[in-house]
Structure formats: structure tokens, C-alpha cells
Enzyme design. Structure first.
Site, mmCIF file in Angstrom:
data_model
loop_
_atom_site.group_PDB
_atom_site.id
_atom_site.type_symbol
_atom_site.label_atom_id
_atom_site.label_comp_id
_atom_site.label_asym_id
_atom_site.label_seq_id
_atom_site.Cartn_x
_atom_site.Cartn_y
_atom_site.Cartn_z
ATOM 1 N N ASP A 180 4.030 -26.935 -9.736
ATOM 2 C CA ASP A 180 3.271 -28.183 -9.835
ATOM 3 C C ASP A 180 4.266 -29.343 -9.924
ATOM 4 O O ASP A 180 5.275 -29.260 -10.635
ATOM 5 C CB ASP A 180 2.361 -28.153 -11.070
ATOM 6 N N ASN A 225 -9.536 -26.097 -12.797
ATOM 7 C CA ASN A 225 -10.348 -27.299 -12.997
ATOM 8 C C ASN A 225 -11.415 -27.297 -11.902
ATOM 9 O O ASN A 225 -11.104 -27.129 -10.722
ATOM 10 C CB ASN A 225 -9.474 -28.547 -12.896
ATOM 11 N N VAL A 269 -7.811 -32.025 -6.401
ATOM 12 C CA VAL A 269 -7.559 -31.457 -5.072
ATOM 13 C C VAL A 269 -8.659 -30.430 -4.808
ATOM 14 O O VAL A 269 -8.747 -29.408 -5.517
ATOM 15 C CB VAL A 269 -6.167 -30.800 -4.993
ATOM 16 N N HIS A 277 -7.494 -23.820 -6.375
ATOM 17 C CA HIS A 277 -6.159 -23.457 -6.842
ATOM 18 C C HIS A 277 -6.237 -23.084 -8.313
ATOM 19 O O HIS A 277 -7.016 -23.649 -9.084
ATOM 20 C CB HIS A 277 -5.175 -24.609 -6.651
ATOM 21 N N HIS A 291 -4.085 -22.947 -11.833
ATOM 22 C CA HIS A 291 -2.888 -23.378 -12.569
ATOM 23 C C HIS A 291 -2.444 -22.194 -13.429
ATOM 24 O O HIS A 291 -3.222 -21.707 -14.266
ATOM 25 C CB HIS A 291 -3.212 -24.527 -13.520
HETATM 26 P P1 5GP Z 1 -6.308 -30.374 -10.185
HETATM 27 O O1 5GP Z 1 -6.271 -31.681 -10.920
HETATM 28 O O2 5GP Z 1 -7.040 -30.527 -8.854
HETATM 29 O O3 5GP Z 1 -6.757 -29.205 -10.976
HETATM 30 O O4 5GP Z 1 -4.795 -30.011 -9.860
HETATM 31 C C1 5GP Z 1 -4.048 -30.611 -8.867
HETATM 32 C C2 5GP Z 1 -2.609 -30.405 -9.232
HETATM 33 O O5 5GP Z 1 -1.843 -30.608 -8.077
HETATM 34 C C3 5GP Z 1 -2.087 -31.366 -10.308
HETATM 35 O O6 5GP Z 1 -1.609 -30.615 -11.428
HETATM 36 C C4 5GP Z 1 -0.973 -32.128 -9.603
HETATM 37 O O7 5GP Z 1 0.136 -32.357 -10.437
HETATM 38 C C5 5GP Z 1 -0.630 -31.201 -8.447
HETATM 39 N N1 5GP Z 1 -0.147 -31.905 -7.270
HETATM 40 C C6 5GP Z 1 -0.714 -33.003 -6.687
HETATM 41 N N2 5GP Z 1 -0.007 -33.367 -5.604
HETATM 42 C C7 5GP Z 1 1.011 -32.466 -5.501
HETATM 43 C C8 5GP Z 1 2.082 -32.334 -4.564
HETATM 44 O O8 5GP Z 1 2.235 -33.095 -3.610
HETATM 45 N N3 5GP Z 1 2.942 -31.301 -4.772
HETATM 46 C C9 5GP Z 1 2.795 -30.421 -5.805
HETATM 47 N N4 5GP Z 1 3.710 -29.443 -5.902
HETATM 48 N N5 5GP Z 1 1.805 -30.530 -6.714
HETATM 49 C C10 5GP Z 1 0.921 -31.542 -6.559
#
Ligand code: 5GP
Length: 119
Positions: free
Chosen positions: A35, A91, A100, A104, A106
Site C-alpha cells: 500500500d 472496506n 477504489v 482488494h 488489506h
Molecule cells: P480502500 O480505501 O479502497 O479500502 O483502499 C485503497 C487503498 O489503496 C488505500 O489504502 C490507498 O493507500 C491505496 N492506494 C491508492 N492509490 C494507490 C497507488 O497508486 N498505489 C498503491 N500501491 N496503493 C494505492
């Protein structure tokens, strides 16, 4: 920021090598990478390569074997990079902090603070 569902997700662009990421595991169906904003000493995202499923609920209904592969991958990463203990966070929905909409997991491990979550 919330993405438009019509555009390729940021994770599809990582899978296509259009944007860089630190990839730690990859098969024909699943990719795992660090992440960009880690919330724990080990914070890896485990992502199916298909962009068909926005949430874990959709994935569970549509392809339970692929969900099982994500969870198996999470366990292997936690065994390799920590002591095998880990927290698995999906999430699900904007109200829960999902940003996103390409499903996915975490994987959070290593000296987690009590009560810490991905967000
Ligand atoms: P969500 O909030 O959808 O559960 O998680 C999205 C995750 O994607 C976040 O923890 C954020 O830090 C990670 N993330 C967003 N953009 C990027 C990126 O360009 N590269 C990587 N490696 N992680 C990303």
C-alpha cells in the site's frame, strides 16, 4: 477520492504496469503489492486481476474460489513478512472508506496498535 466505475481502476493500471508499485506476489489471477500509504508495519493489498468485482460481497457471490485464493495469499504474505498473524480488511462501500472500487484485501500485520484499522 472516489473513482468513476467507467474508468480503469488504479489497481488495473498497476496490473497493466502503467503505474509503478512494489509488487510482492503475482499469479495469473491475483496480484499483491505494498500500500502506498501504509497503516501498519506490513500493509499489503491483495487484488484479483479481474476488475469485474467492485466489492468483496460481489466477489463472494460471483467467484468464491477467487475469494478463497485472495485469503490464502493473505495468509502466505503474513507468514512470509510477519509471524503469520494478520488482520484482513475489506472496506466495503463509500461509507466504510472504500475509495477504489476494484475489490482488494488489506493485509495488516506486525505490531498492530489496538483498534487500528486500514482507515
Ligand atoms: P480502500 O480505501 O479502497 O479500502 O483502499 C485503497 C487503498 O489503496 C488505500 O489504502 C490507498 O493507500 C491505496 N492506494 C491508492 N492509490 C494507490 C497507488 O497508486 N498505489 C498503491 N500501491 N496503493 C494505492
Amino acid at each position: 477520492m472516489t473513482e468513476s466505475p467507467r474508468e480503469p481502476s488504479i489497481f488495473s493500471r498497476i496490473i497493466a504496469r502503467e503505474i509503478p508499485a512494489t509488487i510482492v506476489h503475482e499469479t495469473d489471477t491475483v496480484i499483491a503489492f505494498e500500500d502506498v500509504a501504509p497503516q501498519a508495519p506490513v500493509h499489503i493489498l491483495v487484488v484479483p486481476k479481474t476488475a469485474r468485482y467492485a466489492t468483496v460481497v460481489e466477489l463472494a457471490a460471483g467467484d468464491p474460489a477467487l475469494l478463497a485464493e485472495l485469503i490464502d495469499t493473505a495468509g502466505r504474505i503474513a507468514a512470509d513478512r510477519a509471524d503469520g498473524s494478520f488482520r484482513l480488511v475489506f472496506n466495503t462501500g463509500e461509507g466504510a472508506g472504500q475509495t477504489v472500487f476494484h475489490v482488494h484485501a488489506h493485509v495488516l500485520a506486525g505490531s498492530l496498535e489496538e483498534g487500528s484499522l486500514a482507515h
